[in-house]
Motif scaffolding. Structure first.
Motif, short mmCIF file in Angstrom:
data_model
loop_
_atom_site.label_atom_id
_atom_site.label_comp_id
_atom_site.label_asym_id
_atom_site.label_seq_id
_atom_site.Cartn_x
_atom_site.Cartn_y
_atom_site.Cartn_z
N LEU A 40 28.72 40.78 36.05
CA LEU A 40 29.88 41.39 36.69
C LEU A 40 30.67 40.24 37.30
CD1 LEU A 40 31.33 44.02 37.51
CD2 LEU A 40 29.86 44.09 39.55
N THR A 41 31.99 40.17 37.03
CA THR A 41 32.76 39.06 37.59
C THR A 41 34.10 39.54 38.13
OG1 THR A 41 33.78 36.89 37.12
CG2 THR A 41 33.71 38.44 35.29
N ASP A 42 34.53 38.84 39.18
CA ASP A 42 35.87 39.11 39.73
C ASP A 42 36.86 38.08 39.19
OD1 ASP A 42 35.19 36.80 41.09
OD2 ASP A 42 35.03 37.74 43.05
N ILE B 285 27.53 30.57 33.40
CA ILE B 285 28.47 29.71 34.13
C ILE B 285 29.56 29.18 33.19
CG2 ILE B 285 28.69 27.55 35.46
CD1 ILE B 285 25.94 28.24 36.73
N PRO B 286 29.20 28.62 32.02
CA PRO B 286 30.28 28.17 31.12
C PRO B 286 31.22 29.30 30.67
CG PRO B 286 28.14 27.37 30.34
CD PRO B 286 27.86 28.27 31.50
N THR B 287 30.71 30.52 30.62
CA THR B 287 31.59 31.64 30.22
C THR B 287 32.61 31.93 31.32
OG1 THR B 287 29.88 32.61 28.81
CG2 THR B 287 31.65 34.07 29.53
N VAL B 288 32.12 32.08 32.55
CA VAL B 288 33.03 32.41 33.66
C VAL B 288 33.99 31.24 33.90
CG1 VAL B 288 33.14 32.97 36.12
CG2 VAL B 288 31.40 34.04 34.68
N GLU B 289 33.46 30.01 33.86
CA GLU B 289 34.32 28.83 34.06
C GLU B 289 35.29 28.67 32.90
OE1 GLU B 289 34.64 26.91 36.77
OE2 GLU B 289 33.25 28.34 37.69
N GLY B 290 34.83 28.98 31.69
CA GLY B 290 35.68 28.87 30.50
C GLY B 290 36.88 29.80 30.58
N LEU B 291 36.63 31.02 31.05
CA LEU B 291 37.73 31.98 31.21
C LEU B 291 38.75 31.42 32.20
CD1 LEU B 291 35.64 35.29 31.29
CD2 LEU B 291 37.38 34.71 29.58
N PRO C 27 42.54 35.88 33.03
CA PRO C 27 42.00 36.66 34.17
C PRO C 27 40.95 37.63 33.66
CG PRO C 27 44.24 37.39 33.60
CD PRO C 27 43.90 36.27 32.67
N TYR C 28 39.91 37.85 34.44
CA TYR C 28 38.85 38.76 33.98
C TYR C 28 38.18 39.42 35.17
CZ TYR C 28 35.43 40.45 30.55
OH TYR C 28 34.69 41.25 29.70
N LYS C 29 38.37 40.71 35.29
CA LYS C 29 37.72 41.48 36.35
C LYS C 29 36.96 42.60 35.68
CE LYS C 29 40.97 40.76 40.19
NZ LYS C 29 40.05 40.36 41.26
N ALA D 199 37.37 44.08 42.52
CA ALA D 199 38.78 44.40 42.71
C ALA D 199 39.43 43.45 43.72
CB ALA D 199 38.94 45.85 43.16
N GLU D 200 38.70 43.18 44.80
CA GLU D 200 39.27 42.40 45.91
C GLU D 200 39.00 40.90 45.77
OE1 GLU D 200 37.62 44.31 49.38
OE2 GLU D 200 38.55 46.23 48.83
N GLY D 201 38.27 40.50 44.73
CA GLY D 201 38.03 39.08 44.50
C GLY D 201 37.05 38.46 45.48
N ASN D 202 36.13 39.27 46.03
CA ASN D 202 35.11 38.69 46.92
C ASN D 202 33.72 39.19 46.54
OD1 ASN D 202 35.15 41.31 47.82
ND2 ASN D 202 36.19 40.85 49.73
N LEU D 203 33.48 39.23 45.24
CA LEU D 203 32.20 39.73 44.73
C LEU D 203 31.01 38.94 45.29
CD1 LEU D 203 30.65 41.61 42.80
CD2 LEU D 203 31.04 39.93 40.98
N GLN D 204 31.20 37.62 45.49
CA GLN D 204 30.06 36.80 45.94
C GLN D 204 29.59 37.21 47.34
OE1 GLN D 204 33.13 35.74 45.86
NE2 GLN D 204 33.54 34.56 47.71
#
Ligand code: AMP
Ligand code: GLY
Length: 424
Positions: free
Chosen positions: A204-206, A257-263, A269-271, A318-323
């Motif tokens: 799951l990624t913001d 990590i390479p997938t999220v960083e690659g995007l 953008p990917y949520k 949605a709010e960009g604070n998933l971590q």
């Protein structure tokens, strides 16, 4: 807050079940839903690609969060549609925009993405009608078996594993010049065959941070012992015993990590959810495919293991604070057994009355291909019900899910009795 969930399968039943437990969930709407989703919210008779209809509904019902289950509306740009509309753009959509959804919508796009970001994947090249001859030359250099993939969405049918060079050549001709998979096959990825055992990893990624959800294993063939035709999935288990901490660490470092960083590097953008189809080849993870959504029937095993509030996690996206949001995962094992219609995955029986749902005691019966006719539950799809049990260990979960699957009756019912036993 009012939430609209888009979709109608077993995956959406599991989402509806889980989200309806959240204190943050006001009214839950499911479009179009099925005979089971009505237990968790209100079904809305809208097609998943009817963006105008969805807009009117969202505005009329003060929907504050939209969760998209299947790939089709994402690939067709439902998220972009919301962002481009003055009245909708502030309403968060969980699921990527069309560009990010290309990870699933175009095999060529996803292969190029993996190559660009050094993500382990089988060697491949892409061909079109104009480069058929080069395709033949490339095929001659590939070992056997060799894998041919239609570039576009082909309802899970666009992948062929060819055992001889001649078969591969014929299939390539049929895909590129005779539209064997329609437009989806206008481009074909020719790929090296990977030997190993498959599993599905969910992220799951913001768009900035990510959380890795429980992994699962899916059983795709119709017959016991993994034989016969491919289906949408006949069952799933989570966790996957061979995906131990060491393996999952490799998955995170080499793939997630390479997938999220690659995007991010590509400015995409990917949520939403990223479903990574992996092959474990001698302890090393190789990516077979990405999907831009959760898996079905994997979701039915994954969500029952998530102890945290799913709506809370989705708001983090949605709010960009998933971590900052907590993801607590149960150590128990979930097993899902899919009850399908007689004849599936070929022509199958429909409109059969389902009885015995009240007899299910140690499992959750997630509806998939069902509709309500008056008070009666009728079968309406190939995959009818996903029976999930969460127990202390895999054997007990499988035993319970199998027992509960046999407590349900409809004419032509079939389910596999060997799901997960390869892992015990
Ligand atoms: P896909 O639609 O990409 O998930 O492919 C469907 C199925 O084909 C996968 O679940 C695998 O079982 C198989 N498959 C796809 N690509 C490969 C590959 N390179 N090597 C071996 N099996 C593959
Ligand atoms: N179970 C595989 C998929 O959802 O694509």
């Amino acid at each position: 807050m009012n939430i609209l969930l888009i979709g109608s399968g077993g995956r959406e039943s599991a989402f509806a079940w889980k989200m309806s437990q959240s204190a943050l969930c006001g009214q839950l709407f499911i479009a179009p839903g099925n005979a089971g989703t009505g237990q968790y919210g209100t079904n809305v008779n809208l097609k998943v690609t009817d963006f105008e209809g969805i807009k009117q509904f969202v505005l009329a019902n003060q929907v504050q969060l939209v969760v998209v289950g299947p790939e089709e509306p994402l690939v067709k740009g439902i998220h972009d549609f919301f962002l481009a509309d003055e009245q909708l753009k502030s309403i968060p959509v969980i699921g990527p925009q069309a560009e990010g959804a290309q990870l699933e919508g175009s095999k060529d796009f996803s292969k190029q993405f993996m190559q660009r970001h050094n993500i382990p994947t089988a060697a491949s090249r892409t061909f079109t009608r104009d480069t058929l001859q080069e395709g033949f030359e490339y095929l001659a250099t590939c070992g056997l078996p060799v894998v041919l993939k239609a570039d576009g969405l082909a309802a899970g049918k666009g992948v062929l594993i060819c055992l001889s060079l001649q078969e591969a050549q014929q299939e390539l001709i049929q895909m590129l010049t005779e539209a064997k998979f329609g437009e989806a096959g206008n481009k074909v990825v020719v790929e090296q065959f990977l030997q190993g055992i498959e599993l599905s990893v969910f992220v799951l990624t913001d768009g900035n941070s990510y959380q890795i959800l429980p992994e699962a294993k899916d059983y795709k063939r119709i017959g016991e012992g993994d034989t016969g035709l491919n289906t949408g999935g006949m069952g799933s288990v989570s966790p996957v015993p061979f995906a131990d901490a060491g393996f999952m660490q490799k998955v995170e470092q080499q793939v997630v990590i390479p997938t999220v960083e690659g995007l991010k590097q590509d400015g995409i953008p990917y949520k939403g959810f990223i479903f990574i189809g992996l092959m474990n080849c001698g302890g090393e993870p190789w990516v077979i495919e990405y999907n831009c959504r959760m898996g079905d029937p994997e979701t039915e095993s994954v969500l029952p293991r998530i102890e945290s509030d799913l709506v809370e996690l989705l708001l983090g996206v949605a709010e960009g604070n998933l971590q900052e949001r907590e993801l607590r995962i149960s150590g128990k094992t979930a097993a899902t057994i899919m009850c399908v219609a007689g004849g599936y995955p070929g022509e199958y029986l429909k409109d059969r009355t389902v009885t015995g749902l009240d007899n299910v005691r140690g499992s959750i019966a997630f509806h998939a291909g069902t509709t309500l006719q008056g008070d009666e539950v009728k079968t309406s799809g190939g995959r009818v019900l996903a029976i999930t049990s969460l127990q202390e260990d895999l054997f007990t979960a499988l035993q319970q899910a199998t027992l509960d699957a046999s407590r349900i009756y409809y004419d032509g019912k079939y389910f596999r009795k060997d799901i997960g036993f390869d892992l015990i």
